[in-house]
Design a protein around this motif. Structure first.
Motif, PDB file in Angstrom:
ATOM      1  N   THR A  84       0.834  -1.198   0.000  1.00  0.00           N
ATOM      2  CA  THR A  84       0.000   0.000   0.000  1.00  0.00           C
ATOM      3  C   THR A  84       0.872   1.253   0.000  1.00  0.00           C
ATOM      4  OG1 THR A  84      -0.150   0.473   2.389  1.00  0.00           O
ATOM      5  CG2 THR A  84      -1.625  -1.224   1.523  1.00  0.00           C
ATOM      6  N   ARG A  90       1.316   9.263  -2.629  1.00  0.00           N
ATOM      7  CA  ARG A  90       1.492   8.607  -3.922  1.00  0.00           C
ATOM      8  C   ARG A  90       2.405   9.422  -4.826  1.00  0.00           C
ATOM      9  NH1 ARG A  90      -4.637   7.914  -5.656  1.00  0.00           N
ATOM     10  NH2 ARG A  90      -4.603  10.026  -4.816  1.00  0.00           N
ATOM     11  N   ALA A 118      -2.504  -9.087  -7.647  1.00  0.00           N
ATOM     12  CA  ALA A 118      -2.563  -7.644  -7.863  1.00  0.00           C
ATOM     13  C   ALA A 118      -3.967  -7.109  -7.603  1.00  0.00           C
ATOM     14  CB  ALA A 118      -2.131  -7.308  -9.284  1.00  0.00           C
ATOM     15  N   ALA A 119      -4.064  -6.119  -6.707  1.00  0.00           N
ATOM     16  CA  ALA A 119      -5.336  -5.448  -6.492  1.00  0.00           C
ATOM     17  C   ALA A 119      -5.676  -4.548  -7.680  1.00  0.00           C
ATOM     18  CB  ALA A 119      -5.290  -4.628  -5.202  1.00  0.00           C
ATOM     19  N   GLU A 120      -4.645  -3.954  -8.287  1.00  0.00           N
ATOM     20  CA  GLU A 120      -4.839  -3.099  -9.456  1.00  0.00           C
ATOM     21  C   GLU A 120      -3.957  -3.591 -10.595  1.00  0.00           C
ATOM     22  OE1 GLU A 120      -5.181   1.152  -9.036  1.00  0.00           O
ATOM     23  OE2 GLU A 120      -5.186   0.964  -6.851  1.00  0.00           O
ATOM     24  N   TYR A 121      -4.471  -3.499 -11.805  1.00  0.00           N
ATOM     25  CA  TYR A 121      -3.815  -4.112 -12.964  1.00  0.00           C
ATOM     26  C   TYR A 121      -2.549  -3.367 -13.395  1.00  0.00           C
ATOM     27  CZ  TYR A 121      -3.462  -6.591 -17.416  1.00  0.00           C
ATOM     28  OH  TYR A 121      -3.037  -7.366 -18.454  1.00  0.00           O
ATOM     29  N   ARG A 122      -2.536  -2.057 -13.324  1.00  0.00           N
ATOM     30  CA  ARG A 122      -1.510  -1.273 -14.017  1.00  0.00           C
ATOM     31  C   ARG A 122      -0.222  -1.082 -13.233  1.00  0.00           C
ATOM     32  NH1 ARG A 122      -4.272   4.113 -16.184  1.00  0.00           N
ATOM     33  NH2 ARG A 122      -2.207   4.274 -17.151  1.00  0.00           N
ATOM     34  N   ILE A 123      -0.132  -1.605 -12.038  1.00  0.00           N
ATOM     35  CA  ILE A 123       1.014  -1.280 -11.183  1.00  0.00           C
ATOM     36  C   ILE A 123       2.251  -2.107 -11.500  1.00  0.00           C
ATOM     37  CG2 ILE A 123       1.850  -1.310  -8.802  1.00  0.00           C
ATOM     38  CD1 ILE A 123      -0.980  -0.621  -7.898  1.00  0.00           C
ATOM     39  N   TYR A 124       2.109  -3.438 -11.636  1.00  0.00           N
ATOM     40  CA  TYR A 124       3.263  -4.318 -11.482  1.00  0.00           C
ATOM     41  C   TYR A 124       3.990  -4.662 -12.781  1.00  0.00           C
ATOM     42  CZ  TYR A 124       1.552  -4.581  -6.759  1.00  0.00           C
ATOM     43  OH  TYR A 124       1.152  -4.237  -5.494  1.00  0.00           O
ATOM     44  N   ARG A 131       0.962 -11.158 -15.843  1.00  0.00           N
ATOM     45  CA  ARG A 131      -0.203 -11.913 -15.367  1.00  0.00           C
ATOM     46  C   ARG A 131       0.027 -13.392 -15.689  1.00  0.00           C
ATOM     47  NH1 ARG A 131      -0.898  -9.505 -20.063  1.00  0.00           N
ATOM     48  NH2 ARG A 131      -1.963 -10.620 -21.744  1.00  0.00           N
ATOM     49  N   TRP A 305       0.172 -12.851 -10.384  1.00  0.00           N
ATOM     50  CA  TRP A 305       1.186 -12.204 -11.223  1.00  0.00           C
ATOM     51  C   TRP A 305       2.548 -12.751 -10.822  1.00  0.00           C
ATOM     52  CZ3 TRP A 305       0.662  -7.493 -14.425  1.00  0.00           C
ATOM     53  CH2 TRP A 305      -0.681  -7.207 -14.713  1.00  0.00           C
TER      54      TRP A 305
END
Length: 414
Positions: A84, A90, A118-124, A131, A305
Motif C-alpha cells: 500500500t 502517492r 494484484a489489487a490493481e492491474y496497471r502497477i506491477y 499476469r 502475477w
C-alpha cells in the motif's frame, strides 16, 4: 523532511498494520491479541515501511512460498503482500524503493520467482511482473442442473463424503493439500498459520465464522477431496427455502472426486443456488452437470502475477509440451532476468543455460512471467507486441514447447 524507507521494527508493527488497513480502505479495530499473533509470525526483515516524521505511509511485506510449475516441481518463491501507499504520499517512488530492495534480496537469497495477487492491474508490469494465472466464478441454478436431487447417493466403490469440523480439517488438510498442489500448476503451499486462520484457531478481523467442511474419503480412508462452504438462509413469501451456498474452496485429486463433491453440494436440501467462488478459467464444473447451462459464468479476471528472478533455474524447473530447443533473449530493465538463454527440452527434463547463439524470440521479463506457467501463449503475446519472433518458425516451436494441457490456477489469496 524526506520520507524514510526501511524495515519495520517490532514497536512500529501496530502502526504498520494501521497503514495497511488505511491503504486498503478498511476501518478495523485490531485487538492486541491479534496484533501480537500476527507479529509473532512476521519476518520483520522482509517487512518494509515508508515513514514520514515517524508515521507509516507505505507498506510492503514478503515471505517464503513454494509455487507449483508445469510438471509438478515446486520452486522457491518470494511471495509479496500488503502493498500500500497512503493516498497523501502517492507518486513519490515509495513502492519502487521497497519492491526493488525486496526483489534484490530475494534473488540473492536464491528465490527463482516472485509472485503476488494484484489489487490493481496497471502497477506491477513496470516491475517485470506478468499476469500468470486467471480466475473465474460460476453461479449454478440448482433446479436447472438436471440432477435427480431426490435420489442422491454416496460415491461408489466404498468411498464416502463426510461433514467434519475445523479440527479434523487441520488434522488431514495439510497432507492432502501437499498431494493436491503437486498436480496443479499455479498452486502454492499453505503454512501452519493458513490452516489456523482458515479453521478459526487464530483470532481474525472480522471474527471468524465457522463454515461447513465436506471431506471425500476413498474406500481405504484416504482423503481425496475437500470442500469448504457457507450457506445463506433465505425464505420467499410462500415459505419456500431459497438458500444460497457459497464455496470457499474445493479441491480434489481426480475429476471423479471433484464431480462427486459438486453433486453433493448441489444435492443439499433447501439450496437453490451454488456460487463457486474462485475457480480455474477452464474449470470442468459446468460439464459435470447434466445441463451445463445451469452454470453461468459470473466473471473472470487476472489473478496471480509472476516475476522471474532466475531465468535459467525457472525454465529448467518446468516440463514442456514437446522436445525441442529455443533461444530466448530476455530483456529486463532491472537486470534480474536479463540474458540470452538456450532452452533444451527433452523427454527426461529440460536444461536452460546462457548462450551466445542468435535469439529465436525476444521478450521482456513481464512477458516471460505471463508465459511461464502456461496461461498465456507465445503467439498471443506476439500478437500483443510483447514477444518478437527473430527467426522464422520460432513462434510455432515456442507454442509447442510451452503448451500445457490445462491452464494454471491459484486458489489462494495471500
Amino acid at each position: 523532511m524526506s520520507v524514510e524507507v526501511r524495515n519495520v521494527t517490532a514497536p512500529e508493527y501496530s502502526d504498520w498494520l494501521r497503514a495497511v488497513d488505511t491503504g486498503f480502505l478498511n476501518i478495523t479495530s485490531r485487538s492486541p491479541e491479534e496484533v501480537a499473533s500476527r507479529l509473532a509470525r512476521t519476518d520483520l526483515g522482509r517487512t518494509w515501511g515508508a515513514f514520514d516524521e515517524g508515521r507509516c505511509v507505505a507498506t510492503y511485506r514478503s515471505f517464503a512460498q513454494e509455487l507449483t510449475v508445469p510438471g509438478g516441481a515446486a520452486v522457491p518463491t518470494d511471495a509479496i503482500s500488503a502493498v500500500t501507499v497512503t493516498a497523501s504520499h502517492r507518486g513519490r517512488g515509495l513502492l519502487r524503493q521497497m519492491i526493488i530492495a525486496d526483489l534484490t534480496a530475494a534473488k540473492e537469497r536464491g528465490d527463482v520467482v516472485a509472485n503476488l495477487v494484484a489489487a490493481e492491474y496497471r502497477i506491477y508490469g513496470r516491475f517485470g511482473f506478468g499476469r500468470a494465472t486467471s480466475t473465474a466464478k460460476w453461479v449454478v441454478s440448482v433446479p436447472r442442473t438436471g440432477l435427480d436431487l431426490r435420489r442422491w447417493s454416496p460415491p461408489e466403490d466404498g468411498a464416502r463424503i463426510d461433514l467434519v469440523d475445523g479440527a479434523e480439517v487441520r488434522k488431514h488438510g495439510p497432507a492432502f493439500h501437499d498431494r493436491w498442489r503437486a498436480l496443479q500448476p499455479g498452486a502454492i503451499d499453505r503454512d501452519d498459520r493458513w490452516w489456523s486462520v482458515n479453521t478459526g484457531l487464530e483470532p481474525t478481523t472480522p471474527p471468524f465464522t465457522e463454515p461447513f467442511h465436506a471431506v471425500y474419503r476413498s474406500a481405504a480412508g484416504e482423503v481425496e477431496g475437500l470442500a469448504t462452504y457457507t450457506v445463506e438462509g433465505n425464505w420467499n413469501d410462500a415459505k419456500q427455502p431459497e438458500n444460497i451456498l457459497s464455496v470457499r474452496r474445493l479441491s480434489a485429486m481426480s475429476p471423479t472426486v471433484e464431480r462427486a463433491l459438486w453433486h453433493f453440494l448441489c444435492s443439499l436440501d433447501w439450496v437453490v443456488e451454488v456460487r463457486t467462488g474462485q475457480r480455474a478459467p477452464d474449470d470442468l464444473l459446468p460439464h459435470y452437470l447434466p445441463d451445463p447451462r445451469a452454470a453461468h459464468l459470473a466473471g473472470t479476471a487476472d489473478y496471480l502475477w509472476l516475476r522471474v528472478l532466475d531465468t535459467a533455474r525457472a525454465l529448467t524447473a518446468r516440463t514442456y509440451g514437446t522436445p525441442g530447443t529455443l533461444v530466448l533473449d530476455v530483456r529486463d530493465g532491472a537486470g534480474m532476468a536479463s540474458g540470452r538463454y538456450l532452452l533444451d527440452a527433452t523427454a527426461d527434463g529440460a536444461t536452460c543455460t546462457p548462450t551466445t547463439r542468435s535469439a529465436d524470440i525476444t521478450l521482456g521479463a513481464d512477458a516471460l512471467g505471463s508465459l511461464y506457467l502456461g496461461d498465456e501463449t507465445p503467439t498471443r503475446l506476439a500478437a500483443l507486441g510483447s514477444v518478437t519472433e527473430e527467426r522464422a518458425g520460432a513462434l510455432a516451436r515456442a507454442e509447442a514447447l510451452f503448451h500445457t494441457p490445462r491452464r494454471p490456477w491459484c486458489p489462494d489469496m495471500f
